[in-house]
Design a protein around this motif. Structure first.
Motif, PDB file in Angstrom:
ATOM      1  N   ALA A  40       1.970 -39.435 -36.994  1.00  0.00           N
ATOM      2  CA  ALA A  40       2.712 -38.184 -37.173  1.00  0.00           C
ATOM      3  C   ALA A  40       2.851 -37.855 -38.653  1.00  0.00           C
ATOM      4  O   ALA A  40       3.239 -38.710 -39.451  1.00  0.00           O
ATOM      5  N   GLY A  41       2.523 -36.618 -39.015  1.00  0.00           N
ATOM      6  CA  GLY A  41       2.684 -36.185 -40.399  1.00  0.00           C
ATOM      7  C   GLY A  41       1.845 -36.991 -41.357  1.00  0.00           C
ATOM      8  O   GLY A  41       2.302 -37.339 -42.445  1.00  0.00           O
ATOM      9  N   ASP A  68      20.527 -26.917 -40.927  1.00  0.00           N
ATOM     10  CA  ASP A  68      21.283 -27.442 -39.800  1.00  0.00           C
ATOM     11  C   ASP A  68      20.412 -28.173 -38.791  1.00  0.00           C
ATOM     12  O   ASP A  68      20.895 -28.953 -37.995  1.00  0.00           O
ATOM     13  N   TRP A  69      19.097 -27.879 -38.804  1.00  0.00           N
ATOM     14  CA  TRP A  69      18.238 -28.537 -37.823  1.00  0.00           C
ATOM     15  C   TRP A  69      17.673 -29.852 -38.327  1.00  0.00           C
ATOM     16  O   TRP A  69      16.797 -30.435 -37.741  1.00  0.00           O
ATOM     17  N   TRP A  70      18.181 -30.377 -39.454  1.00  0.00           N
ATOM     18  CA  TRP A  70      17.884 -31.749 -39.889  1.00  0.00           C
ATOM     19  C   TRP A  70      19.186 -32.528 -39.867  1.00  0.00           C
ATOM     20  O   TRP A  70      20.184 -32.087 -40.423  1.00  0.00           O
ATOM     21  N   THR A  71      19.211 -33.672 -39.251  1.00  0.00           N
ATOM     22  CA  THR A  71      20.386 -34.528 -39.325  1.00  0.00           C
ATOM     23  C   THR A  71      20.263 -35.432 -40.552  1.00  0.00           C
ATOM     24  O   THR A  71      19.179 -35.639 -41.080  1.00  0.00           O
ATOM     25  N   GLN A  72      21.370 -35.971 -40.977  1.00  0.00           N
ATOM     26  CA  GLN A  72      21.345 -36.884 -42.113  1.00  0.00           C
ATOM     27  C   GLN A  72      20.490 -38.108 -41.798  1.00  0.00           C
ATOM     28  O   GLN A  72      19.826 -38.665 -42.673  1.00  0.00           O
ATOM     29  N   GLU A  73      20.483 -38.523 -40.531  1.00  0.00           N
ATOM     30  CA  GLU A  73      19.699 -39.683 -40.138  1.00  0.00           C
ATOM     31  C   GLU A  73      18.203 -39.407 -40.287  1.00  0.00           C
ATOM     32  O   GLU A  73      17.426 -40.274 -40.704  1.00  0.00           O
ATOM     33  N   GLU A  74      17.784 -38.185 -39.940  1.00  0.00           N
ATOM     34  CA  GLU A  74      16.370 -37.838 -40.053  1.00  0.00           C
ATOM     35  C   GLU A  74      15.924 -37.812 -41.504  1.00  0.00           C
ATOM     36  O   GLU A  74      14.855 -38.312 -41.858  1.00  0.00           O
ATOM     37  N   PHE A 190       9.680 -37.407 -34.343  1.00  0.00           N
ATOM     38  CA  PHE A 190      10.103 -38.260 -33.236  1.00  0.00           C
ATOM     39  C   PHE A 190      11.432 -37.825 -32.618  1.00  0.00           C
ATOM     40  O   PHE A 190      11.956 -38.490 -31.735  1.00  0.00           O
ATOM     41  N   THR A 191      11.990 -36.706 -33.096  1.00  0.00           N
ATOM     42  CA  THR A 191      13.212 -36.167 -32.505  1.00  0.00           C
ATOM     43  C   THR A 191      12.975 -34.787 -31.897  1.00  0.00           C
ATOM     44  O   THR A 191      13.773 -34.319 -31.094  1.00  0.00           O
TER      45      THR A 191
END
Length: 205
Positions: A40-41, A68-74, A190-191
């Protein structure tokens, strides 16, 4: 693996991890025990952001100005601090990097299928056009021609689509290569639901 003959593994890799995976399979003998690779990527041909030493400030700025569509975990999962500290890894993302030359000019026979997720940043940005330009200028300053070309082409915000598609400069055996373009950024493979569904489809084959 020498103690467990017949064992085969499926590998899932993202971004720089896909380069390690390809090296293992295509250069270091991993083809003997790797069943399938899901990439991926993948910067098959590198990224201009690294060539011009802009990748670390660019990704860091994206994190600071997080959508907003990125979480800190990502974002954190991309290991920004490690990327900033590991100069060798950044250098290996340059289009002219020796490791990419070795991979893409290799003629060593392979039998491992590659399944490649290619992200395109097609979703509407929460930043308006003016704010997006300010964000780019904050990192890039006077935009170099190469980076200007990068941002005018399709990309996942870090890697250009053309680079992700370029395994062995297009010479990887066609019967062993499947690609799917998905609507996501470099941080969401992966999300993202579309990516997940594509992986499930491939896994059932």
């Amino acid at each position: 693996f020498n103690q467990m003959p017949g064992i085969k593994v499926d590998l899932f890799a993202h971004s720089m991890g896909t380069m390690i995976t390809r090296c293992m399979v295509e250069l270091w003998g991993g083809d003997a025990f790797v069943n399938r690779c899901f990439l991926a990527g993948h910067p098959n041909s590198g990224t201009r952001l690294a060539e011009l030493k802009k990748i670390v400030p660019w990704v860091t700025t994206l994190a600071i100005n997080k959508e907003d569509w990125w979480t800190q975990e990502e974002i954190g999962g991309w290991s920004l601090q490690k990327l900033a500290e590991d100069g060798v890894a950044v250098e290996d993302l340059r289009p002219s990097a020796p490791i990419l030359h070795d991979l893409n000019h290799s003629t060593k026979p392979v039998t491992t299928p590659y399944f490649i997720l290619v992200g395109q940043n097609n979703k509407p940005l929460l930043l308006d056009a003016t704010a997006w330009e300010r964000l780019k200028q904050k990192v890039l300053g006077s935009v170099d021609v190469a980076l200007d070309t990068f941002f005018s082409d399709q990309n996942d915000l870090v890697i250009a689509v053309q680079s992700m598609m370029g395994v062995r400069n297009g010479q990887y055996p066609a019967g062993l290569l499947k690609t799917a373009q998905v609507n996501c950024t470099h941080f969401e493979y992966f999300t993202n639901e579309q990516s997940q569904q594509q992986l499930l489809t491939w896994l059932k084959e």
